[in-house]
Write a protein that holds these residues in place. Structure first.
Motif, PDB file in Angstrom:
ATOM      1  N   LYS A 127     -57.213  -3.327 -52.350  1.00 17.78           N
ATOM      2  CA  LYS A 127     -57.292  -4.054 -53.643  1.00 17.78           C
ATOM      3  C   LYS A 127     -55.940  -4.140 -54.387  1.00 17.78           C
ATOM      4  N   VAL A 128     -54.933  -3.300 -53.931  1.00 21.28           N
ATOM      5  CA  VAL A 128     -53.909  -3.105 -54.542  1.00 21.28           C
ATOM      6  C   VAL A 128     -52.613  -3.253 -53.670  1.00 21.28           C
ATOM      7  N   LYS A 129     -51.620  -4.114 -54.074  1.00 26.19           N
ATOM      8  CA  LYS A 129     -50.649  -4.064 -53.279  1.00 26.19           C
ATOM      9  C   LYS A 129     -49.235  -3.453 -54.087  1.00 26.19           C
ATOM     10  N   PHE A 130     -48.632  -2.603 -53.543  1.00 23.90           N
ATOM     11  CA  PHE A 130     -47.491  -2.024 -54.140  1.00 23.90           C
ATOM     12  C   PHE A 130     -46.222  -2.439 -53.950  1.00 23.90           C
ATOM     13  N   ILE A 131     -45.462  -2.928 -54.611  1.00 23.22           N
ATOM     14  CA  ILE A 131     -44.070  -3.603 -54.514  1.00 23.22           C
ATOM     15  C   ILE A 131     -43.067  -2.482 -55.301  1.00 23.22           C
ATOM     16  N   GLN A 132     -42.100  -1.965 -54.261  1.00 20.58           N
ATOM     17  CA  GLN A 132     -41.045  -1.083 -54.892  1.00 20.58           C
ATOM     18  C   GLN A 132     -39.714  -1.838 -55.187  1.00 20.58           C
ATOM     19  N   ASP A 133     -39.598  -2.175 -56.316  1.00 14.66           N
ATOM     20  CA  ASP A 133     -38.578  -3.019 -56.982  1.00 14.66           C
ATOM     21  C   ASP A 133     -38.169  -2.944 -58.475  1.00 14.66           C
ATOM     22  N   GLN A 134     -37.057  -3.512 -58.841  1.00 20.34           N
ATOM     23  CA  GLN A 134     -36.992  -3.245 -60.317  1.00 20.34           C
ATOM     24  C   GLN A 134     -37.307  -4.613 -61.036  1.00 20.34           C
ATOM     25  N   VAL A 135     -37.881  -4.705 -62.047  1.00 24.42           N
ATOM     26  CA  VAL A 135     -38.300  -5.823 -62.976  1.00 24.42           C
ATOM     27  C   VAL A 135     -37.073  -6.082 -63.674  1.00 24.42           C
ATOM     28  N   THR A 136     -36.767  -7.342 -63.619  1.00 25.37           N
ATOM     29  CA  THR A 136     -35.440  -7.775 -64.445  1.00 25.37           C
ATOM     30  C   THR A 136     -35.951  -8.720 -65.646  1.00 25.37           C
ATOM     31  N   HIS A 137     -36.941  -9.410 -65.205  1.00 26.05           N
ATOM     32  CA  HIS A 137     -37.350 -10.715 -66.251  1.00 26.05           C
ATOM     33  C   HIS A 137     -38.691 -10.953 -66.431  1.00 26.05           C
ATOM     34  N   ILE A 138     -39.268 -11.181 -67.362  1.00 21.81           N
ATOM     35  CA  ILE A 138     -40.674 -11.628 -67.473  1.00 21.81           C
ATOM     36  C   ILE A 138     -40.578 -13.042 -68.197  1.00 21.81           C
ATOM     37  N   ASP A 139     -41.375 -14.110 -67.373  1.00 23.58           N
ATOM     38  CA  ASP A 139     -41.258 -15.241 -68.049  1.00 23.58           C
ATOM     39  C   ASP A 139     -42.993 -15.769 -68.448  1.00 23.58           C
ATOM     40  N   LYS A 140     -43.157 -15.705 -69.400  1.00 20.81           N
ATOM     41  CA  LYS A 140     -44.649 -15.505 -70.148  1.00 20.81           C
ATOM     42  C   LYS A 140     -45.146 -17.129 -70.011  1.00 20.81           C
ATOM     43  N   ASP A 141     -44.245 -18.214 -69.956  1.00 21.12           N
ATOM     44  CA  ASP A 141     -44.708 -19.352 -70.117  1.00 21.12           C
ATOM     45  C   ASP A 141     -44.995 -19.635 -68.693  1.00 21.12           C
ATOM     46  N   GLN A 142     -43.945 -19.358 -67.725  1.00 23.97           N
ATOM     47  CA  GLN A 142     -44.496 -19.885 -66.234  1.00 23.97           C
ATOM     48  C   GLN A 142     -45.241 -18.875 -65.534  1.00 23.97           C
ATOM     49  N   GLN A 143     -45.464 -17.643 -66.398  1.00 24.99           N
ATOM     50  CA  GLN A 143     -46.459 -16.601 -65.751  1.00 24.99           C
ATOM     51  C   GLN A 143     -45.586 -16.094 -64.500  1.00 24.99           C
ATOM     52  N   VAL A 144     -44.360 -15.819 -64.603  1.00 20.53           N
ATOM     53  CA  VAL A 144     -43.550 -15.255 -63.559  1.00 20.53           C
ATOM     54  C   VAL A 144     -42.676 -14.025 -64.076  1.00 20.53           C
ATOM     55  N   VAL A 145     -42.827 -12.943 -62.689  1.00 27.18           N
ATOM     56  CA  VAL A 145     -41.927 -11.947 -63.200  1.00 27.18           C
ATOM     57  C   VAL A 145     -40.979 -11.808 -62.021  1.00 27.18           C
ATOM     58  N   THR A 146     -39.663 -11.802 -62.521  1.00 25.19           N
ATOM     59  CA  THR A 146     -38.640 -11.830 -61.486  1.00 25.19           C
ATOM     60  C   THR A 146     -38.230 -10.163 -61.113  1.00 25.19           C
ATOM     61  N   LEU A 147     -37.911  -9.887 -59.973  1.00 26.39           N
ATOM     62  CA  LEU A 147     -37.457  -8.605 -59.197  1.00 26.39           C
ATOM     63  C   LEU A 147     -36.091  -8.697 -58.839  1.00 26.39           C
ATOM     64  N   LYS A 148     -35.325  -7.548 -59.102  1.00 25.62           N
ATOM     65  CA  LYS A 148     -33.983  -7.398 -58.675  1.00 25.62           C
ATOM     66  C   LYS A 148     -34.016  -7.944 -57.274  1.00 25.62           C
ATOM     67  N   ALA A 149     -34.682  -7.494 -56.190  1.00 25.62           N
ATOM     68  CA  ALA A 149     -34.312  -7.563 -54.861  1.00 25.62           C
ATOM     69  C   ALA A 149     -35.319  -8.557 -54.030  1.00 25.62           C
ATOM     70  N   GLN A 150     -36.738  -8.531 -54.807  1.00 30.01           N
ATOM     71  CA  GLN A 150     -37.395  -9.412 -53.745  1.00 30.01           C
ATOM     72  C   GLN A 150     -37.847 -10.835 -54.354  1.00 30.01           C
ATOM     73  N   GLY A 151     -37.253 -11.078 -55.459  1.00 28.08           N
ATOM     74  CA  GLY A 151     -37.334 -12.649 -56.019  1.00 28.08           C
ATOM     75  C   GLY A 151     -38.574 -12.576 -56.957  1.00 28.08           C
ATOM     76  N   GLN A 152     -39.503 -13.582 -57.175  1.00 26.21           N
ATOM     77  CA  GLN A 152     -40.415 -13.747 -58.030  1.00 26.21           C
ATOM     78  C   GLN A 152     -41.669 -13.527 -57.682  1.00 26.21           C
ATOM     79  N   ILE A 153     -42.549 -12.830 -58.631  1.00 28.55           N
ATOM     80  CA  ILE A 153     -44.042 -13.139 -58.423  1.00 28.55           C
ATOM     81  C   ILE A 153     -44.813 -13.638 -59.359  1.00 28.55           C
ATOM     82  N   LYS A 154     -45.846 -14.189 -59.048  1.00 29.55           N
ATOM     83  CA  LYS A 154     -46.589 -15.020 -60.158  1.00 29.55           C
ATOM     84  C   LYS A 154     -47.811 -14.237 -60.589  1.00 29.55           C
TER      85      LYS A 154
END
Ligand code: NAD
Length: 402
Positions: free
Chosen positions: A69-96
């Motif tokens: 049910k859960v995927k774990f990603i080890q990474d640092q969150v650098t930014h949250i875009d609430k309009d695009q509903q996207v989180v940017t991670l330092k190493a692994q890019g973006q997740i929606k």
């Protein structure tokens, strides 16, 4: 399939995940954290003093999440875009995401005091706490050749709960430090420098005075009314008077910074309406500007209507928030209305070493051993609330009787 992204695996974020993963529905959870373990952040002072090993206050996130049910990603969150509903991670890019839970925790607050970040040791996570302990060991060993009394001096900046708990843990380890340095334990000085004329303003005067007396009995030097203005390498500079610019100072090889915390800088960097990293959340714990974003734990300010001030950030409220958000997400996924969060603190207890403490539970003041007992019960409860029986048996405090 709805994608729920949870940022942070501290008390608030991990409690959200372990509660939500038990619910049925067409959703998937992604949990992001810099570390692959959960840390009992209320106990890091013990690692800093060397009373316990880092493993005793942490456990792998994989132990408590359901991988179907859960995927774990080890990474640092650098930014949250609430309009695009996207989180940017330092190493692994973006997740929606479709729904977001922000539980990014705290950072050290230096109030812009010159040199505090560079020249003092921080107390924010297991790594920084372990660095404090390693530093102390180095200085105690070094004393054998330097014979510099500053190597025997441990200076804590700020006498809030963190400062007091750290001082108490240092007291427990004083004899061990002295043995390493080859001196009498009395020569290990523990000093707390505090700006306010009193300590623990959340308690009645009787308890605050009890804390002062206890620290005195334990030979901790509490310097009240000393506002730290600058930290230089090996030197704490403070003012004792508002009317004078003259600064006094203490020289020491060990300076630990515990003057308070603020929420993650990602909040302000991502355009949330945050003050010191905390967003005043709506009654149901959502961001007032975004219906699909919940903000909980140390990045949230939830107003206590009786005092018109935000509740203090504690593990207790963070866990309660996590559980509530899991319930509200379940409601939202089923097209139902969310419920308002309500909180009544069960009390506040601080340890002063392994066998002493102080606190208030309900209307009862706890002093000395009963308070220490209660602090261990509280830690066991938080292990149970998130980690379940497995973590309680592995990491719980069962040295309740002395
Ligand atoms: P805090 O804000 O509670 O205490 C910081 C202390 O540093 C205050 O007494 C403040 O007057 C002092 N200070 C600030 N600036 C200073 C300066 N320039 N010079 C000298 N002194 C200065 O911070 P904390 O102790 O890090 O705790 C953070 C949060 O975590 C709080 O909400 C606290 O209640 C919570 N906490 C709870 C527990 C527990 O429940 N056992 C333990 C640790 C922390």
């Amino acid at each position: 399939m709805q994608e729920i992204v949870v940022l942070g695996a501290g008390y608030a974020g991990l409690k959200t995940v372990v509660s939500l993963q038990k619910k049925s529905g067409d959703f998937h959870i992604t949990l992001v954290d810099m570390n692959d373990y959960h840390c009992e952040a209320t106990e890091i002072h013990e690692v800093a003093a060397g009373s316990v090993d880092r493993d005793k206050i942490s456990y792998p996130i994989a132990d408590v999440i359901h991988s179907n049910k859960v995927k774990f990603i080890q990474d640092q969150v650098t930014h949250i875009d609430k309009d695009q509903q996207v989180v940017t991670l330092k190493a692994q890019g973006q997740i929606k995401y479709d729904y977001l839970v922000v539980a990014l925790g705290f950072v050290s607050e230096t109030f812009g005091i010159k040199g505090a970040m560079e020249n003092a040791l921080q107390m924010v996570n297991i790594d920084t706490a372990e660095a404090v302990h390693n530093h102390i060991l180095d200085r105690m060993k070094a004393y054998q050749t330097t014979k510099d009394p500053d190597d025997l001096k441990l200076v804590i900046c700020g006498a809030g709960f963190t400062g007091i708990e750290l001082a108490g843990a240092f007291v427990d380890e004083r004899a061990r430090y002295a043995q390493i340095a080859g001196v009498d334990p009395k020569e290990i000085q523990i000093i707390c420098v505090e700006a306010a004329p009193k300590i623990l303003p959340m308690f009645k005067e009787e308890m605050a005075n009890y804390a002062i007396d206890l620290l005195d009995k334990l030979d901790v030097q509490l310097k009240l009314g000393c506002m730290i203005k600058e930290i230089q390498p090996g030197k704490v500079l403070y003012s004792t008077s508002k009317d004078s610019e003259e600064l006094e100072s203490i020289t020491t090889s060990t300076i630990v910074w515990t003057t308070g915390v603020s929420g993650s800088p990602v909040m302000e960097d991502s355009g949330f309406k945050a003050r010191r990293g905390r967003v005043i959340v709506a009654d149901d714990l959502r961001d007032p500007d975004h219906d699909n974003v919940y903000i909980i734990g140390d990045v949230a300010a939830f107003m206590d209507k009786s005092s018109d001030r935000p509740f203090p950030t504690t593990a207790q409220i963070a866990i309660a928030m996590g559980e509530h958000v899991a319930k509200n997400l379940d409601h939202q996924l089923q097209g139902q209305a969310t419920e308002n969060f309500s909180f009544k603190s069960a009390g506040t207890v601080a340890s002063v070493g392994n066998t002493r403490g102080l606190g208030v539970v309900g209307s009862t003041n706890l002093k000395g051993y009963p308070a220490s007992f209660m602090k261990k019960i509280i830690m066991n409860k938080s292990l149970m609330d998130i980690g379940g029986l497995k973590e309680v048996f592995a990491k719980g405090r069962f040295d309740l009787y002395h």
